[in-house]
Design an enzyme around this catalytic site. Structure first.
Site, mmCIF file in Angstrom:
data_model
loop_
_atom_site.group_PDB
_atom_site.id
_atom_site.type_symbol
_atom_site.label_atom_id
_atom_site.label_comp_id
_atom_site.label_asym_id
_atom_site.label_seq_id
_atom_site.Cartn_x
_atom_site.Cartn_y
_atom_site.Cartn_z
ATOM 1 N N GLU A 66 94.714 27.757 80.097
ATOM 2 C CA GLU A 66 95.211 26.462 79.612
ATOM 3 C C GLU A 66 95.093 26.493 78.098
ATOM 4 O O GLU A 66 94.029 26.227 77.541
ATOM 5 C CB GLU A 66 94.384 25.320 80.219
ATOM 6 C CG GLU A 66 94.577 25.151 81.716
ATOM 7 C CD GLU A 66 95.958 24.609 82.089
ATOM 8 O OE1 GLU A 66 96.603 23.963 81.243
ATOM 9 O OE2 GLU A 66 96.406 24.848 83.220
ATOM 10 N N CYS A 119 95.467 18.870 73.116
ATOM 11 C CA CYS A 119 96.321 20.057 73.293
ATOM 12 C C CYS A 119 97.793 19.690 73.384
ATOM 13 O O CYS A 119 98.650 20.468 72.978
ATOM 14 C CB CYS A 119 95.894 20.836 74.531
ATOM 15 S SG CYS A 119 95.918 19.861 76.036
#
Ligand code: NAD
Length: 496
Positions: free
Chosen positions: A210, A244
């Protein structure tokens, strides 16, 4: 034996006892995790306040609420997710029992990042527990206080042999990475992602990465710029840009740049007041190293809004940069801070070309009233996720797979996707020890006629002349009737 080796060996032994496979055990552990989040709400909030200056309300809104939802979903759906999943059969297997059974992978290593330390570390854990695995939890050392709370308090709630916490920095993580795992779930930057993947390759361990990157945001001239800018400002400056999937930069036509700046300015004032430094809803940069990194990105660009900083306090005000050039420092890597560059483009086609020149992003945002514009952007680009007319919220939809593509990561999670990601989806075929005549066509001697039958059963087509065709038509009708009855049939004895 290092401490990390000991913990890994103990977790593997605990997995081998078989207790993590039992559905009741999984549910009990998930409920304990839920209890941890409720009973230790204050400890969690105080630690994050010290690490990132997030208020207790913000911690719940952006981290623990989503976790509670994920845990609740896993508890409600576990039986369904873990049950055999009947699949479509072919003519050769029509009388067999054919299904997919999710089985635990074994020992999972979860390596978390610091920006939403609870969400990115415990959310994979929910799936790891639900899927029946053991898991080593490695929180980011960068959020010092949160890692301490995780280390000290989590073992009071969870089976500490199956789900131990290992703290530490790079040396400890690298020592962990030398051990053999059955899956590594890493959240963090792409450079370290490569280190993780290289270490995993030594043991042929599958990975979920991720990662992050520069998530573009195109604002079409045909849209409500006021609403678009409110949503972009929220998506960008939440957690001080350390998200993110924060929109990394804006692309828009020169004619609307000034409007965009004005509307962003209005939204920033509305959300964080005239003085964001004293606003309880505005966070801080995690540490001085990241503060300096972000500051150096501003050097060759023009500030349109904000720009105030305080190194002592790790404070950088919400900042908008105008007329930014593609070769400016701020455009060379993921910003991961509260700087919002605006780059002007001729229109949609140039925006698409610009986006496609870069790495595939984790998220791609487009603001437009025109469905054709949205569809064109969707069809001519690639990204982990796509969101039109809002920011961040796709993260909260646990039926959507969340993850990157290319440089922004591999694998995905959330809800059932985490369960599947951390399971082995085992293909099972159970045949009865009868009807042996059906198998003759696959046994030697291999003849042309057997091949004809095989072609029929495999391809559902044939070429046997008229009589043969009629016979096969009858056979096919009988078989199709049987399929209609048995296609998805899964005897109850396999539902366990
Ligand atoms: P970080 O510095 O906390 O590092 C993440 C983890 O990697 C830590 O546990 C750390 O101990 C470990 N680590 C660091 N260097 C290592 C090395 N050389 N060898 C082995 N392990 C090492 O976090 P970060 O990387 O600064 O996190 C920010 C990045 O994470 C951003 O790029 C952001 O976009 C990305 N991110 C992605 C997601 C997502 O869901 N895709 C979520 C959060 C953050």
């Amino acid at each position: 034996m290092s401490r990390e080796q000991q913990v890994v060996a103990a977790a593997r032994r605990a997995f081998q006892t078989g207790r993590s496979r039992c559905l009741e055990h999984r549910v009990r552990q998930l409920k304990n995790l839920q209890r941890f989040l409720t009973e230790r709400r204050d400890d969690i909030a105080q630690a994050i306040k010290k690490d990132l200056n997030k208020s207790p309300v913000v911690v719940q809104m952006y981290e623990t609420l989503g976790l509670e939802e994920e845990i609740g979903l896993a508890i409600r759906k576990l039986k369904e997710w873990a049950a055999p999943r009947p699949v479509e059969k072919n003519l050769l297997t029509v009388s067999d029992t054919v299904y997919v059974k999710a089985e635990p992978l074994g020992l999972v290593l979860i390596i978390g990042a610091w920006n939403y330390p609870w969400a990115v570390t415990l959310q994979p854990l929910v799936g790891a527990i639900a899927a029946g695995n053991a898991a080593i939890i490695k929180p980011s050392e960068v959020c010092v206080h949160t890692a301490k709370v995780m280390d000290e308090l989590l073992p009071l709630y969870l089976d500490k042999e199956l789900y131990p916490v290992v703290t530490g920095g790079v040396p400890e993580t690298q020592e962990l990475l030398r051990q053999k795992f059955d899956h590594i779930f890493y959240t963090g930057n792409s450079a370290v992602g490569k280190v993780i993947m290289a270490a995993a390759a030594e043991h042929l361990t599958p990975v979920t990465l991720e990662l992050g990157g520069k998530s573009p945001c195109y604002i079409d001239s045909k849209c409500d710029v006021t609403i678009a800018c409110r949503r972009v400002a929220w998506g960008k400056f939440t957690n001080c840009g350390q998200t993110c999937i924060a929109p990394d930069y804006i692309l828009c036509e020169p004619a609307i740049q000034q409007r965009v700046i004005q509307e962003l300015h209005k939204a920033i004032k509305e959300f964080y007041t005239d003085n964001p430094k004293t606003c309880p809803d505005y966070g801080r940069i995690i540490n001085q190293r990241h503060f300096k990194r972000i500051m150096s990105m501003m050097e060759d660009s023009t500030i349109a809004v904000g720009g105030d900083t305080d190194e002592e306090d790790c404070f950088i005000a919400p900042t908008v940069l105008r007329d930014v050039k593609p070769d400016a420092k701020v455009m060379q890597e993921e910003i991961f801070g509260p700087l919002l560059p605006i780059l002007t483009v001729d229109g949609l086609d140039e925006a698409i070309r610009f986006i496609n020149k870069g790495e595939k992003p984790l998220a791609l945002y487009i603001f437009s009233n025109d469905d054709k514009v949205i569809k064109k952007m969707r069809d001519e680009t690639s990204s982990g996720g796509l969101l039109a007319n809002d920011c961040l919220v796709h993260f909260s939809v646990n039926s959507l797979p969340f993850g990157g593509v290319g440089n922004s990561g591999m694998g995905s999670y959330h809800g059932k996707h985490t369960f599947d990601q951390l399971s082995h989806l085992r293909g099972c075929l159970i045949k009865a020890l009868k009807m042996e005549g059906m198998n003759n066509m696959r046994y030697p001697p291999h003849t042309a006629s057997k091949l004809g039958w095989a072609r029929f059963f495999v391809l559902k087509g044939f070429n046997f002349g008229l009589i043969g065709r009629l016979m096969l038509l009858f056979a096919a009708a009988a078989v199709l009737a049987a399929i209609a009855v048995q296609k998805y049939d899964l005897p109850h004895k396999f539902y366990c």
